[in-house]
Design an enzyme around this catalytic site. Structure first.
Site, PDB file in Angstrom:
ATOM      1  CG  ASP A  35     -16.234  -0.700 -10.080  1.00  0.00           C
ATOM      2  OD1 ASP A  35     -15.084  -1.035 -10.438  1.00  0.00           O
ATOM      3  OD2 ASP A  35     -17.255  -1.026 -10.701  1.00  0.00           O
ATOM      4  N   GLY A  38      -9.720   1.383 -12.763  1.00  0.00           N
ATOM      5  CA  GLY A  38      -9.172   1.050 -14.079  1.00  0.00           C
ATOM      6  C   GLY A  38      -9.616   2.054 -15.135  1.00  0.00           C
ATOM      7  CD1 TRP A  40     -10.107   8.969 -12.011  1.00  0.00           C
ATOM      8  CD2 TRP A  40      -8.005   8.199 -12.140  1.00  0.00           C
ATOM      9  NE1 TRP A  40      -9.268   9.982 -11.607  1.00  0.00           N
ATOM     10  CE2 TRP A  40      -7.970   9.530 -11.681  1.00  0.00           C
ATOM     11  CE3 TRP A  40      -6.792   7.517 -12.298  1.00  0.00           C
ATOM     12  CZ2 TRP A  40      -6.788  10.199 -11.378  1.00  0.00           C
ATOM     13  CZ3 TRP A  40      -5.611   8.175 -12.006  1.00  0.00           C
ATOM     14  CH2 TRP A  40      -5.620   9.498 -11.549  1.00  0.00           C
ATOM     15  CG  HIS A  52      -5.670  -0.384  -8.450  1.00  0.00           C
ATOM     16  ND1 HIS A  52      -7.043  -0.414  -8.479  1.00  0.00           N
ATOM     17  CD2 HIS A  52      -5.257  -1.393  -9.251  1.00  0.00           C
ATOM     18  CE1 HIS A  52      -7.443  -1.407  -9.265  1.00  0.00           C
ATOM     19  NE2 HIS A  52      -6.376  -2.004  -9.757  1.00  0.00           N
ATOM     20  CB  SER A  80     -13.639  -9.527  -4.711  1.00  0.00           C
ATOM     21  OG  SER A  80     -13.197  -9.847  -6.007  1.00  0.00           O
ATOM     22  CD  GLU A  82     -15.804 -13.297  -6.833  1.00  0.00           C
ATOM     23  OE1 GLU A  82     -15.601 -12.229  -6.211  1.00  0.00           O
ATOM     24  OE2 GLU A  82     -16.582 -14.184  -6.422  1.00  0.00           O
ATOM     25  CD1 TRP A  84      -8.001 -14.522  -5.068  1.00  0.00           C
ATOM     26  CD2 TRP A  84      -5.880 -13.832  -5.115  1.00  0.00           C
ATOM     27  NE1 TRP A  84      -7.612 -14.274  -3.778  1.00  0.00           N
ATOM     28  CE2 TRP A  84      -6.310 -13.849  -3.773  1.00  0.00           C
ATOM     29  CE3 TRP A  84      -4.571 -13.429  -5.385  1.00  0.00           C
ATOM     30  CZ2 TRP A  84      -5.488 -13.475  -2.717  1.00  0.00           C
ATOM     31  CZ3 TRP A  84      -3.750 -13.059  -4.328  1.00  0.00           C
ATOM     32  CH2 TRP A  84      -4.201 -13.083  -3.017  1.00  0.00           C
ATOM     33  NE  ARG A  86      -9.590  -6.846 -10.947  1.00  0.00           N
ATOM     34  CZ  ARG A  86     -10.071  -5.620 -10.932  1.00  0.00           C
ATOM     35  NH1 ARG A  86      -9.271  -4.599 -10.881  1.00  0.00           N
ATOM     36  NH2 ARG A  86     -11.364  -5.423 -10.977  1.00  0.00           N
ATOM     37  CG  LEU A 146     -14.568   4.879  11.328  1.00  0.00           C
ATOM     38  CD1 LEU A 146     -16.057   4.864  11.008  1.00  0.00           C
ATOM     39  CD2 LEU A 146     -13.815   5.635  10.219  1.00  0.00           C
ATOM     40  NE  ARG A 203     -20.343  -1.485  -8.542  1.00  0.00           N
ATOM     41  CZ  ARG A 203     -20.007  -2.737  -8.680  1.00  0.00           C
ATOM     42  NH1 ARG A 203     -20.660  -3.664  -8.045  1.00  0.00           N
ATOM     43  NH2 ARG A 203     -19.013  -3.094  -9.476  1.00  0.00           N
ATOM     44  NE  ARG A 209     -21.124  -5.994 -11.990  1.00  0.00           N
ATOM     45  CZ  ARG A 209     -20.888  -5.343 -13.124  1.00  0.00           C
ATOM     46  NH1 ARG A 209     -21.776  -5.353 -14.098  1.00  0.00           N
ATOM     47  NH2 ARG A 209     -19.757  -4.692 -13.301  1.00  0.00           N
TER      48      ARG A 209
HETATM   49  C1  FPP Z   1     -12.041  -1.547  -8.506  1.00  0.00           C
HETATM   50  O1  FPP Z   1     -11.646  -0.820  -9.627  1.00  0.00           O
HETATM   51  C2  FPP Z   1     -11.083  -1.407  -7.412  1.00  0.00           C
HETATM   52  C3  FPP Z   1     -10.376  -2.421  -6.871  1.00  0.00           C
HETATM   53  C4  FPP Z   1     -10.482  -3.812  -7.328  1.00  0.00           C
HETATM   54  C5  FPP Z   1      -9.406  -2.204  -5.806  1.00  0.00           C
HETATM   55  C6  FPP Z   1      -9.662  -1.080  -4.865  1.00  0.00           C
HETATM   56  C7  FPP Z   1      -8.366  -0.717  -4.281  1.00  0.00           C
HETATM   57  C8  FPP Z   1      -7.965   0.534  -3.948  1.00  0.00           C
HETATM   58  C9  FPP Z   1      -8.810   1.719  -3.978  1.00  0.00           C
HETATM   59  C10 FPP Z   1      -6.564   0.777  -3.532  1.00  0.00           C
HETATM   60  C11 FPP Z   1      -6.062  -0.105  -2.449  1.00  0.00           C
HETATM   61  C12 FPP Z   1      -6.800   0.096  -1.192  1.00  0.00           C
HETATM   62  C13 FPP Z   1      -6.219   0.363  -0.032  1.00  0.00           C
HETATM   63  C14 FPP Z   1      -7.020   0.540   1.193  1.00  0.00           C
HETATM   64  C15 FPP Z   1      -4.782   0.534   0.104  1.00  0.00           C
HETATM   65  P1  FPP Z   1     -11.466  -1.589 -11.016  1.00  0.00           P
HETATM   66  O2  FPP Z   1     -10.017  -1.871 -11.193  1.00  0.00           O
HETATM   67  O3  FPP Z   1     -12.347  -2.779 -11.067  1.00  0.00           O
HETATM   68  O4  FPP Z   1     -11.943  -0.482 -12.021  1.00  0.00           O
HETATM   69  P2  FPP Z   1     -12.606  -0.714 -13.464  1.00  0.00           P
HETATM   70  O5  FPP Z   1     -13.948  -1.376 -13.223  1.00  0.00           O
HETATM   71  O6  FPP Z   1     -12.745   0.675 -13.991  1.00  0.00           O
HETATM   72  O7  FPP Z   1     -11.672  -1.563 -14.256  1.00  0.00           O
END
Ligand code: FPP
Length: 273
Positions: A35, A38, A40, A52, A80, A82, A84, A86, A146, A203, A209
């Site tokens: 998490d 966004g 970052w 991402h 997830s 959920e 979709w 976005r 692994l 997390r 959460r």
């Molecule tokens: C949550 O950050 C992250 C995600 C919903 C996607 C995670 C995906 C990646 C790390 C890249 C793709 C993965 C692979 C294996 C290619 P957020 O966007 O919810 O962050 P925020 O809470 O700060 O908005």
């Protein structure tokens, strides 16, 4: 047992952390809620999707490090049921990054003897993504190191519902109307069948959460929450999480062994075993 300190430069801060990790008490399965991508990006005035993109370097480093530590299973929550909700552009970019990741990393996965297995409602993903996932799974199917599970279009409740339905069909097909399902049977029909439950759930980005992740499997997992945002999460953060895990007392609903002896000496029987 592996000499963990060999995994870092002599005298480095990472070596110091590795020195404190007990190689005999490593978690068998580490699950990660990635998490903070966004946030970052926002803190750097970048588009969310850049977060991402940056998060992929963390995925690469954490998966490789788990392989070197000889962890049995790592499960990453990448998308997830959920997610979709976005914006379309963000969803499309995530799917593109996933396909790019597979093509670029397949060689490293093979070199490190890593088995790649996607979990989730994969049939709900775009056909091109499904093809790519199936290809990577097939390419790495014979690897014995692994197990890298990636959760996509995943929801913990959805997994439980899918499992109930799958078991229903199975029992009906076999005409087993009176069969009583127990926990072991149920577990062995989840998406994660035949893998140990996570011992450690990490997390990133500080939120307290579970976000519908591996609801059944994390019953006894130790939870490590770090404020570090996923794109900043590096090997040393993983070592810190493992150290935190090793400092916990895991009782699975029982009591500490020493306390049990005290009860017995005092002529009392402990309530739980
Ligand atoms: C949550 O950050 C992250 C995600 C919903 C996607 C995670 C995906 C990646 C790390 C890249 C793709 C993965 C692979 C294996 C290619 P957020 O966007 O919810 O962050 P925020 O809470 O700060 O908005």
């Amino acid at each position: 047992m592996i000499d963990l300190t060999k995994l870092a430069e002599p005298g480095s801060a990472e070596e110091e952390l590795l020195r404190r990790i007990d190689p005999g008490k490593l978690p068998r399965h580490i699950a990660v809620i990635m998490d903070g991508n966004g946030r970052w990006a926002k803190s750097r005035n970048l588009l969310r999707v850049e977060g991402h993109r940056a998060g992929i370097a963390s995925v690469r480093e954490i998966v490789e490090t788990c392989a070197r530590l000889e962890i049995q299973v790592v499960t990453l929550y990448a998308f997830s049921v959920e997610n979709w909700k976005r914006p379309r552009y963000e969803v499309a970019t995530l799917m593109m990054l996933l396909k790019e990741y597979i093509r670029r990393e397949i060689g490293t996965l093979q070199e490190n003897n890593i088995r790649f297995v996607p979990i989730g409602r994969l049939e709900g993903l775009d056909a091109s993504v499904q093809r790519e996932l199936a290809w990577a799974q097939e390419q790495t199917a014979q690897n014995t190191g692994l197990l890298f599970q990636i959760a996509l279009n995943y929801g913990g409740r959805a997994e439980i519902v899918d499992t109930v339905n799958r078991i229903n069909v199975l029992l009906r097909e076999k005409g087993l109307d009176d069969f009583r399902v127990d926990e072991e049977f149920f577990s062995s029909h989840l998406y994660t069948a035949n893998t140990p439950d996570p011992d450690l759930l990490i997390r990133t980005s500080g939120e307290l959460r579970i976000s519908n992740f591996l609801l059944w499997q994390i019953a006894y997992a130790e939870i490590h929450v770090t404020k570090t945002l996923w794109p900043d999460f590096r090997r040393r953060h993983l070592y810190e999480a493992i150290l935190d895990f090793q400092g916990r007392e895991r009782r699975y609903g029982g009591i500490d062994e020493n306390d049990a002896e005290m009860f017995v000496e005092a002529g009392e029987m402990p309530l739980e075993e």
